[in-house]
Every structure is written in structure tokens, then in C-alpha cells.
Design a protein around this motif. Structure first.
Motif, mmCIF file in Angstrom:
data_model
loop_
_atom_site.group_PDB
_atom_site.id
_atom_site.type_symbol
_atom_site.label_atom_id
_atom_site.label_comp_id
_atom_site.label_asym_id
_atom_site.label_seq_id
_atom_site.Cartn_x
_atom_site.Cartn_y
_atom_site.Cartn_z
ATOM 1 N N GLU A 1 13.106 -20.467 2.548
ATOM 2 C CA GLU A 1 12.397 -19.977 3.739
ATOM 3 C C GLU A 1 12.926 -20.658 5.001
ATOM 4 N N VAL A 2 13.070 -22.002 4.928
ATOM 5 C CA VAL A 2 13.524 -22.753 6.104
ATOM 6 C C VAL A 2 14.918 -22.283 6.516
ATOM 7 N N ALA A 3 15.764 -22.018 5.501
ATOM 8 C CA ALA A 3 17.146 -21.649 5.813
ATOM 9 C C ALA A 3 17.286 -20.185 6.230
ATOM 10 N N LEU A 4 16.431 -19.313 5.680
ATOM 11 C CA LEU A 4 16.708 -17.883 5.831
ATOM 12 C C LEU A 4 15.704 -17.090 6.671
ATOM 13 N N LEU A 5 14.508 -17.648 6.863
ATOM 14 C CA LEU A 5 13.495 -16.856 7.576
ATOM 15 C C LEU A 5 13.258 -17.374 8.986
ATOM 16 N N GLN A 6 12.789 -16.484 9.845
ATOM 17 C CA GLN A 6 12.395 -16.884 11.200
ATOM 18 C C GLN A 6 11.056 -17.625 11.135
ATOM 19 N N LEU A 7 10.795 -18.404 12.171
ATOM 20 C CA LEU A 7 9.574 -19.224 12.173
ATOM 21 C C LEU A 7 8.279 -18.431 11.921
ATOM 22 N N PRO A 8 8.060 -17.245 12.550
ATOM 23 C CA PRO A 8 6.778 -16.555 12.305
ATOM 24 C C PRO A 8 6.548 -16.258 10.819
ATOM 25 N N ALA A 9 7.566 -15.803 10.110
ATOM 26 C CA ALA A 9 7.392 -15.498 8.677
ATOM 27 C C ALA A 9 7.119 -16.776 7.884
ATOM 28 N N ARG A 10 7.831 -17.877 8.242
ATOM 29 C CA ARG A 10 7.609 -19.159 7.548
ATOM 30 C C ARG A 10 6.193 -19.652 7.776
ATOM 31 N N LEU A 11 5.752 -19.544 9.016
ATOM 32 C CA LEU A 11 4.410 -20.022 9.358
ATOM 33 C C LEU A 11 3.345 -19.176 8.652
ATOM 34 N N ALA A 12 3.555 -17.855 8.649
ATOM 35 C CA ALA A 12 2.582 -16.967 7.998
ATOM 36 C C ALA A 12 2.506 -17.296 6.503
ATOM 37 N N ARG A 13 3.652 -17.506 5.864
ATOM 38 C CA ARG A 13 3.647 -17.817 4.425
ATOM 39 C C ARG A 13 2.935 -19.138 4.147
ATOM 40 N N THR A 14 3.204 -20.118 4.998
ATOM 41 C CA THR A 14 2.578 -21.435 4.802
ATOM 42 C C THR A 14 1.067 -21.340 4.971
ATOM 43 N N MET A 15 0.632 -20.598 5.985
ATOM 44 C CA MET A 15 -0.813 -20.481 6.217
ATOM 45 C C MET A 15 -1.473 -19.733 5.050
ATOM 46 N N LEU A 16 -0.796 -18.746 4.490
ATOM 47 C CA LEU A 16 -1.363 -18.028 3.338
ATOM 48 C C LEU A 16 -1.432 -18.949 2.114
ATOM 49 N N ARG A 17 -0.434 -19.841 1.968
ATOM 50 C CA ARG A 17 -0.486 -20.821 0.861
ATOM 51 C C ARG A 17 -1.662 -21.770 1.029
ATOM 52 N N VAL A 18 -1.915 -22.170 2.281
ATOM 53 C CA VAL A 18 -3.045 -23.073 2.541
ATOM 54 C C VAL A 18 -4.360 -22.370 2.156
ATOM 55 N N LEU A 19 -4.458 -21.079 2.500
ATOM 56 C CA LEU A 19 -5.670 -20.328 2.152
ATOM 57 C C LEU A 19 -5.853 -20.279 0.645
ATOM 58 N N LYS A 20 -4.743 -20.060 -0.066
ATOM 59 C CA LYS A 20 -4.790 -19.984 -1.533
ATOM 60 C C LYS A 20 -5.273 -21.324 -2.099
#
Ligand code: CMP
Length: 238
Positions: free
Chosen positions: A150-169
Motif C-alpha cells: 500500500e505504501v509503495a503503490l497507493l495514493q495517500l487517500p486510499a492508504r488512509l481509508a484502508r487503515t481507518m477501515l482496519r481500525v474499525l474492524k
């Protein structure tokens, strides 16, 4: 006040909830709990630092532990957030090398600390626990691979959205958060930056944009997700 006897009994039960020790006989569980020392940490306290010698393994009984690597200029990359039932510090115990990362209490934590010789003799007596430990290591490597990609291939908004969804999980899995607060992200913008390999400023810019589209609500330092579907859509962007 909790008596020492009650505290020992509680620790014994919690040790049994730990991924490595679940499925043990009551006697073996009691033997492990008897060898463990209980350590209580305040929020922000360091368990150990990267590069230090490590001859103890920890089982997390309550609270959240942050595993991270620091950079020379004071930045931090968060590798994992560990929850009750998980173990850490196993790498140095197994290979005898120095600690591979920092471990810091994110909030008040209770740990069962086991000495290397007790961990090794536990595995000798319980060879069926090896696959469980291998399972833990595999799952962590998979997670780290995912975050690295994710860090290498995705833009910050997608990385942030994924991280926040992991926190919710994780909120749901650990049921630490009251139901109405399930959508709350209990991390500061700086911490989120450390989790996604970004800066506090870049996270702030993104969250403000999302706030104006009604995806999140930022108030008094806390972030509440108000439109999870929209966040999932952003997370799916490649
Ligand atoms: P050890 O190397 O003894 O000390 C640091 C601990 O952090 C390590 O054992 C693991 O328990 C944990 N750790 C290191 N890297 C990761 C990772 N990528 N994901 C989750 N936990 C990790």
C-alpha cells in the motif's frame, strides 16, 4: 480492591485466552501462568526498544501495544497494533538476536512476561503449539506485505481509508469501544500519519476534504466515520 489471589487467577484465565496457550490443559495453563510475571504499563510507556537485547516474550492480557520502527529524524512507521490475546517479543526469544522493533503501550496495558527458558521449555512440552506460533508469524508477514504494498503503490487517500477501515474492524473484534462509538477512530492525525507512511499535515488535508463531503466528522481531536460506504469506495481505488 482486587486481592493478589484474584489477580493471579484472572491472569491465569487471560493467559488461557492467548492464541498460543488456548487449547492447553488447565494444569499446563496454570503452569505457564505461574511462570509469568504480570507487568502493568501506563499509556505511552515503552516495553522495549529496537536493537535492545531480548530474552523475554510477552502475552498481551489487556490494552493495545504499538509495534513500530523509528527513523533518525524522529518519524515512526507503525508496523502493527496488537490486541489482547496476542503475543510479541517472540522473534528475539526464538533467534537470540536483538529486538526488531519498538513496542510501546498505546493505552494502559497488562502483560504476562515469560523468560526465554520458560518459553523454550513450554514448546518442548507442547510441540502442538508450534503451528500456532507459525500461524501468528504468517499472519503478521501477510499484513506487513499488504501495508508495504500500500505504501509503495497507493495514493495517500486510499492508504488512509484502508487503515481507518482496519481500525474499525479491530474496534469490533476487541469490542473495546462502546457500540455508539464503533465508528470512532481512536488515533490522532499524527498517529494515522505514522500508520500510513504520511505526515500529520497530509492526513489533515485529506480528512478536511472528506469532512466537507460528509465522509468523516472531525471534532475536538476525534474522527468519526459518518459514511462508511464512501470510505470503502476510496479504499478500493488503486
Ligand atoms: P522481537 O524482534 O523480539 O521484538 C519486536 C517485536 O515486534 C517482534 O519480536 C515481534 O513480536 C513484533 N514485530 C516485529 N515486526 C512485526 C511486524 N511486521 N508485524 C507485527 N509484529 C511485529
Amino acid at each position: 480492591m482486587v486481592s493478589e489471589k484474584d489477580a493471579v487467577e484472572e491472569a491465569r484465565q487471560l493467559v488461557g485466552n492467548c492464541v498460543l496457550f488456548s487449547g492447553l490443559s488447565p494444569d499446563e495453563r496454570a503452569a505457564i501462568a505461574a511462570r509469568a510475571r504480570i507487568r502493568i504499563l501506563a499509556a505511552g510507556e515503552t516495553v522495549f526498544t529496537i536493537g535492545s537485547a531480548g530474552d523475554q516474550m510477552m502475552a498481551l492480557l489487556s490494552g493495545t501495544i504499538r509495534i513500530s520502527v523509528p527513523s533518525l529524524d524522529g518519524k515512526e512507521l507503525v508496523l502493527a497494533l496488537l490486541h489482547p490475546g496476542e503475543v510479541f517479543g517472540e522473534l528475539s526469544v526464538l533467534d537470540g538476536k536483538e529486538r526488531s522493533a519498538d513496542a510501546i503501550a498505546e493505552n494502559v496495558c497488562r502483560l504476562a512476561v515469560l523468560d526465554r527458558r520458560d518459553v523454550l521449555s513450554f514448546f518442548e512440552r507442547n510441540p502442538s503449539a508450534w503451528p500456532k506460533l507459525v500461524g501468528v508469524l504468517c499472519q503478521r508477514l501477510r499484513h506487513t506485505d499488504e501495508v508495504l504494498a500500500e505504501v509503495a503503490l497507493l495514493q495517500l487517500p486510499a492508504r488512509l481509508a484502508r487503515t481507518m477501515l482496519r481500525v474499525l474492524k479491530a474496534n469490533v473484534a476487541t469490542a473495546q469501544t462502546a457500540k455508539k462509538q464503533m465508528g470512532k477512530i481512536g488515533f490522532s492525525q499524527r498517529e494515522l500519519g505514522n500508520m500510513v507512511g504520511g505526515t500529520r499535515e497530509s492526513v489533515n488535508k485529506c480528512l478536511r476534504k472528506w469532512q466537507s463531503s460528509g465522509i468523516v466528522q472531525i471534532s475536538e481531536g476525534s474522527i468519526i466515520i459518518t459514511d462508511r460506504a464512501a470510505l470503502e469506495e476510496i479504499a478500493a481505488q488503486t
